[in-house]
Design an enzyme around this catalytic site. Structure first.
Site, PDB file in Angstrom:
ATOM      1  N   TYR A  15      -1.732  -0.160  10.487  1.00  0.00           N
ATOM      2  CA  TYR A  15      -1.750  -0.699   8.933  1.00  0.00           C
ATOM      3  C   TYR A  15      -0.744  -0.146   7.984  1.00  0.00           C
ATOM      4  CZ  TYR A  15      -3.866  -1.258   4.018  1.00  0.00           C
ATOM      5  OH  TYR A  15      -3.624  -1.570   2.774  1.00  0.00           O
ATOM      6  N   SER A  53       0.809  -1.099   0.158  1.00  0.00           N
ATOM      7  CA  SER A  53       0.091  -0.092   0.095  1.00  0.00           C
ATOM      8  C   SER A  53       0.811   1.213  -0.169  1.00  0.00           C
ATOM      9  CB  SER A  53      -0.869   0.136   1.424  1.00  0.00           C
ATOM     10  OG  SER A  53      -1.486   1.219   1.505  1.00  0.00           O
TER      11      SER A  53
END
Length: 246
Positions: free
Chosen positions: A155, A141
C-alpha cells in the site's frame, strides 16, 4: 461560483466526506463507487438535500472502459468538470512483504496505481478542454514516506507512485491551467481499516499520534476542498499532509 466535481471512491470515508462538503458549498457532484450502490445512493440523496445536482456512477477504477464511461456519464449528467478527486483505493490485512501473495500485490497495484493513473489521465483529457482550467486532487497517504513496515509496504509503495503522479502531472498540465496536488492523510478513522482486517486500528493507535487522536474524514475533506477551490489558485505540485503531526 458553483463547481462540478467527480469523486472516485465517493461512497464512503474521505470520498464521501469530500462529496458532501462540496455539495454544501453548492457544487454539483458525481459520486463513483464500485460495489455499494446503496451507500452511493445515500450520498447522492444527502447532496441533493443540499440543493445541488448529484449522480452516482458505478465503475472499477482499475478497468479502463469503466473509467472512460464514468467520466462520460459525469459530464453528460452534470456538464463539464471543474475538478476531479482521485480517491478510490484499497488496503489489505497487515502482513510482511515476504508473506504477500502475488494476487494481493497485483490487485493492490491495479487499483491504487493503475486506477489512479487511469483516472488522472481521463481527468487531464477532460479538464484541458475546459477554458477555465481545473483542479485534480490525488488522495495519497503518509504511508508513502513512512513505508508501513510489517503492515502494508505494498500500500505504501502504491501511494509513493501516486505522489510521483501528482508531481509529474502538475508540471505537464500547468500550461493548460490545470492544477494537480495531493493530500496525504495519516491515521484517519474511516471504514478502510475494517476492509484491512483491523476495524479498531484508528481508535487503538490514535493516542500515539502527536495530536493524541486519529483524524476524521471531514478533516481530510477540508484540505481536498481547498485544493479544488479558487482559494488555492497558485498551488500546484504540492502535498498537504493531514496526519496530526505523524
Amino acid at each position: 461560483m458553483g463547481k462540478t466535481i467527480l469523486v472516485t471512491g465517493g461512497s464512503r470515508g474521505i470520498g464521501r466526506a469530500t462529496a458532501l462538503k462540496a455539495a454544501r458549498l453548492g457544487w454539483s457532484v458525481a459520486v463513483n463507487y464500485v460495489r455499494d450502490a446503496d451507500a452511493a445512493a445515500e450520498v447522492v440523496r444527502e447532496a441533493e438535500r443540499a440543493g445541488v445536482k448529484a449522480v452516482a456512477i458505478q465503475g472499477d477504477v482499475a478497468v479502463e472502459a469503466d473509467v472512460i464511461r464514468m467520466f462520460a456519464q459525469a459530464t453528460e449528467a452534470l456538464g463539464p468538470l471543474d475538478g476531479v478527486v482521485v480517491n478510490a483505493g484499497i488496503v489489505a490485512p497487515a502482513s510482511k512483504l515476504q508473506d504477500m501473495s502475488v494476487e494481493r500485490l497485483r490487485r493492490m497495484f491495479e487499483v491504487n496505481v493503475l486506477g489512479a493513473y487511469l483516472c488522472a489521465r481521463e481527468a487531464a483529457r477532460h479538464l484541458t478542454k475546459n477554458a477555465k482550467g481545473g483542479s485534480i486532487v490525488i488522495v495519497s497517504s503518509v504511508a508513502a514516506r513512512l513505508g508501513s513496515p510489517g503492515e502494508y509496504v505494498d500500500y505504501a509503495g502504491s501511494k509513493g507512485a501516486t505522489d510521483s503522479l501528482a508531481l509529474g502531472l502538475s508540471k505537464e498540465l500547468g500550461p493548460d491551467g490545470v492544477r494537480v496536488n495531493a493530500v496525504r492523510p495519516g491515521l484517519i478513522d474511516t471504514e478502510i481499516h475494517a476492509s484491512g482486517g483491523y476495524a479498531t486500528r484508528a481508535l487503538d493507535l490514535g493516542s500515539k499520534m502527536p495530536l493524541g487522536r486519529a483524524g476524521t474524514a471531514e478533516e481530510v475533506a477540508e484540505a481536498v476542498i481547498w485544493l479544488l477551490s479558487d482559494a488555492s489558485s497558485y498551488v500546484t505540485g504540492s502535498f498537504i499532509d493531514v496526519a496530526g503531526g505523524r
